[in-house]
Design a protein around this motif. Structure first.
Motif, PDB file in Angstrom:
ATOM      1  N   ASP A   1      -6.156  -1.047  -0.446  1.00  0.00           N
ATOM      2  CA  ASP A   1      -5.679  -2.288  -1.069  1.00  0.00           C
ATOM      3  C   ASP A   1      -4.202  -2.151  -1.453  1.00  0.00           C
ATOM      4  O   ASP A   1      -3.601  -1.088  -1.290  1.00  0.00           O
ATOM      5  CB  ASP A   1      -6.519  -2.620  -2.314  1.00  0.00           C
ATOM      6  CG  ASP A   1      -6.453  -1.461  -3.313  1.00  0.00           C
ATOM      7  OD1 ASP A   1      -6.075  -0.345  -2.891  1.00  0.00           O
ATOM      8  OD2 ASP A   1      -6.743  -1.677  -4.499  1.00  0.00           O
TER       9      ASP A   1
ATOM     10  N   ARG B   1       0.862  -1.191   0.000  1.00  0.00           N
ATOM     11  CA  ARG B   1       0.000   0.000   0.000  1.00  0.00           C
ATOM     12  C   ARG B   1       0.889   1.227   0.000  1.00  0.00           C
ATOM     13  O   ARG B   1       1.740   1.361   0.871  1.00  0.00           O
ATOM     14  CB  ARG B   1      -0.832   0.026   1.281  1.00  0.00           C
ATOM     15  CG  ARG B   1      -2.146  -0.678   1.176  1.00  0.00           C
ATOM     16  CD  ARG B   1      -3.133  -0.143   2.183  1.00  0.00           C
ATOM     17  NE  ARG B   1      -2.600  -0.142   3.547  1.00  0.00           N
ATOM     18  CZ  ARG B   1      -2.789  -1.131   4.407  1.00  0.00           C
ATOM     19  NH1 ARG B   1      -3.489  -2.180   4.063  1.00  0.00           N
ATOM     20  NH2 ARG B   1      -2.294  -1.058   5.612  1.00  0.00           N
TER      21      ARG B   1
ATOM     22  N   ASN C   1      -2.081  -1.234  -3.737  1.00  0.00           N
ATOM     23  CA  ASN C   1      -2.207  -0.479  -4.989  1.00  0.00           C
ATOM     24  C   ASN C   1      -0.904  -0.326  -5.758  1.00  0.00           C
ATOM     25  O   ASN C   1      -0.905   0.095  -6.897  1.00  0.00           O
ATOM     26  CB  ASN C   1      -2.719   0.931  -4.656  1.00  0.00           C
ATOM     27  CG  ASN C   1      -1.711   1.701  -3.800  1.00  0.00           C
ATOM     28  OD1 ASN C   1      -1.143   1.154  -2.854  1.00  0.00           O
ATOM     29  ND2 ASN C   1      -1.452   2.953  -4.132  1.00  0.00           N
TER      30      ASN C   1
END
Ligand code: UTP
Length: 463
Positions: free
Chosen positions: A360, A345, A362
């Motif tokens: 999430d 993250r 990412n």
């Protein structure tokens, strides 16, 4: 300047990094330009493109054997512990040993707002991880009447606070020229979905430290290798900041390394469970290497050798002795260690400048791992240690299932209590005890110093 930067970014589809250019002042523009010019966009593109193409390890794992090892509780080792200790003592007495402490990680799982080395871990003393490590180095050097230089690797994420902290505490007693703090490199984080670099703020690209394997490049770039040469240091004891149990520059480990003619030796513990989440040291096709637990299929992890023992038994605890000649040779050959991919993250701003705190994974971070040195070393070995006296990792915040500050404190206390009892002291199971490294580095030293008939009934710090 903007056009020149745009032309540099365009082939890689990274022009969004200039989205806020016109809002930046001259200083911020110069800073962003310097950040962009320092990035190897070709490398980032290549790494991103290969993000999902993991090597199929099964064929290799089918040929797995246990690594060359010195094991506990056996008479099969080519050298005895006594021989190893003697050889280690010689190297220490000759002043040929230094230590490197890697402390550049962001410690995200621990959820502590400062660099991990500043975490107060002493169960009674409240001493920080840094102080405990430094005092072990001081005590070891005193014992051998030599200097043991300590190199602390930081990263842009930890450098400033670490340097200020160590200076403010007078390096916990280590003379100024025996402690050297140097900073590792960083890598940009990219959007996992697009490969686009992320902006942390309008003028700053999101980056993270390039992994503990960044040591190889950082040691060369910061003059550490030259410093080692100047001091005649031939072996570097490597440890990570988050394990307060490491027996820093312990002679037995160094001795096995030297007697085996190894360029890189690794401390391992016998895994408690085939699936334990440790790096696995294996041998395949004549090469010793580490296979991450996440890459090890369950059935392979459970495989047994002819004698009924686990084939993949050796769990790395990330403590090594590294021959300085290996670092020198590899830094001259210089493609550096490979990058691994980690999905994490990462907070950033979006194209409108809005702050995004993702829930999430990412982003992708790129990291090098120190254990990728192992297959490049001559005669690498592993040395089994008793985890109760060697391994107390601090990874997670209080309340987690394992590897928390509390679990580490419990292990420290248990070890020191066992030393006290071996020295003849009476100490209750519930009484918190802690022994300063400056008092004793091991049970034998404590026994030589502890008054007879010592009874401990309340929390005690022996210093
Ligand atoms: P970890 O892999 O446990 O990472 O580092 P971390 O950053 O401390 O913690 P998380 O994963 O964010 O929770 C193991 C050791 O390697 C060092 C760390 O400081 C720790 O001593 N390390 C890690 C570096 O020196 N540099 C890095 O880039 C990464």
């Amino acid at each position: 300047m903007k056009d020149e930067l745009a032309a540099r970014l365009a082939p890689y589809d990274q022009q969004h990094l200039l989205a806020f250019w016109d809002r930046l002042d001259a200083e911020q523009q110069a800073s962003l330009a310097a950040q962009i010019r320092a990035i190897d966009f070709e490398l980032i593109r290549r790494l991103y493109q290969r993000r999902d193409s993991r090597d199929d390890l099964r064929p290799l794992l089918a040929r797995t054997a246990p690594p060359p090892a010195f094991r506990l509780d056996t008479t099969q080792n080519p050298f005895t512990p006594e021989q190893a200790r003697r050889r280690g003592h010689q190297a220490l007495d000759a002043g040929e040993v230094g230590a490197v402490l890697v402390a550049g990680g962001q410690g995200t799982r621990l959820d502590f707002p400062q660099p991990k080395g500043l975490f107060p871990i002493g169960p009674v003393s409240g001493k920080t991880l840094f102080q405990i490590h430094v005092e072990k180095v001081i005590a070891r050097a005193r014992r051998h009447g030599v200097r043991i230089p300590l190199y602390v690797m930081t990263s842009p994420a930890t450098h400033e606070e670490t340097a200020v902290f160590l200076a403010a505490h007078d390096r916990f007693g280590l003379p100024p020229d025996e402690l050297r703090v140097f900073c590792q490199g960083s890598m940009p984080a990219v959007d996992a979905a697009t490969g686009g670099l992320l902006l942390e703020s309008p003028g700053r690209i999101a980056t993270s430290p390039d992994g503990h394997g960044g040591l190889l490049e950082a040691a060369a770039r910061n003059g550490v290798l030259d410093d080692l040469r100047r001091r005649g240091i031939r072996q570097l004891f490597y440890l990570q900041v988050d394990n307060p149990l490491v027996d820093i520059c312990g002679p037995e480990f160094i001795g096995y390394h030297l007697l085996a003619g190894s360029e890189l030796s690794s401390q391992v513990v016998a895994k408690r469970d085939p699936l334990e989440r440790l790096g696995n040291v294996i041998e395949a096709d004549g090469k010793t290497m580490v296979i991450e637990y996440s890459d090890l299929p369950d059935d392979v992890a459970r495989r047994l050798s002819a004698d009924g023992s686990l084939t993949i038994w050796a769990g790395s605890i990330a403590v090594h002795v590294i021959d300085v000649a290996l670092l020198r040779r590899l830094s001259e050959a210089s493609h550096g260690l490979p990058f691994h991919i980690a999905r994490k993250r990462v907070a950033h701003i979006d194209s409108t400048g809005r702050q995004i705190e993702p829930s999430d994974l990412n982003a992708i971070k790129f990291e090098r791992f120190i254990f990728d040195l192992i297959p490049l070393a001559r005669n690498p070995i592993v040395v089994e240690v008793d985890r109760r006296s060697a391994f107390a990792p601090i990874k997670n915040a209080s309340g987690a299932k394992e590897d928390t500050p509390e679990s580490a404190q419990g292990l420290l206390t248990a070890l020191h209590r066992s030393w006290l009892r071996r020295a003849g002291a009476e100490v209750g199971d519930e009484v918190p005890v802690e022994i300063s490294p400056l008092m004793a580095l091991d049970a034998e030293e404590l026994a030589a110093k502890l008054p007879r008939g010592t009874r401990i009934t309340q929390p005690t710090y022996l210093a």
